[in-house]
Design a protein around this motif. Structure first.
Motif, short mmCIF file in Angstrom:
data_model
loop_
_atom_site.label_atom_id
_atom_site.label_comp_id
_atom_site.label_asym_id
_atom_site.label_seq_id
_atom_site.Cartn_x
_atom_site.Cartn_y
_atom_site.Cartn_z
N GLU A 67 -25.74 -17.50 6.53
CA GLU A 67 -25.48 -16.05 6.68
C GLU A 67 -25.66 -15.51 8.31
OE1 GLU A 67 -27.18 -11.83 5.04
OE2 GLU A 67 -27.50 -13.61 3.74
N GLN A 68 -26.81 -15.82 8.76
CA GLN A 68 -26.91 -15.48 10.23
C GLN A 68 -25.96 -16.05 11.03
OE1 GLN A 68 -30.77 -17.32 10.13
NE2 GLN A 68 -31.88 -15.30 10.15
N ARG A 70 -22.83 -16.53 10.31
CA ARG A 70 -21.65 -15.81 10.10
C ARG A 70 -21.69 -14.30 10.79
NH1 ARG A 70 -21.97 -17.94 4.98
NH2 ARG A 70 -22.93 -16.20 3.84
N HIS A 71 -23.07 -13.98 10.68
CA HIS A 71 -23.22 -12.55 11.37
C HIS A 71 -23.02 -12.65 12.99
CE1 HIS A 71 -24.85 -8.61 12.20
NE2 HIS A 71 -25.85 -9.22 13.06
#
Length: 78
Positions: A67-68, A70-71
């Motif tokens: 998730e990090q 992708r961010h």
């Protein structure tokens, strides 16, 4: 300066920061932040910490969750 990490190309990065900084007015917070980033890279180079920085970048990438990652990609930082 070490070139052991694909995200650590100091000369190219400094040139890119300069091009971006020129788009902002002198004294703007954006330009000030870019100047600090450039000075940080110059410090790493002058203090001969390139290899340690490459190790840090590798550990930083390894410690991110999906998730990090992708961010950061959405922000254009990877």
């Amino acid at each position: 300066m070490s070139r052991g990490h694909p995200n650590f190309l100091p000369d190219e990065t400094l040139r890119t920061l300069e091009v971006i900084a020129e788009k902002y007015d002198e004294g703007s917070p954006e330009r000030a932040a870019l100047e600090v980033a450039a000075k940080g890279l110059l410090f790493i180079h002058a203090a001969e910490h390139g290899n340690a920085f490459v190790t840090y970048l590798e550990q930083f990438d390894a410690d991110l969750t999906e998730e990090q990652r992708r961010h950061l990609e959405r922000m254009g930082l990877r």
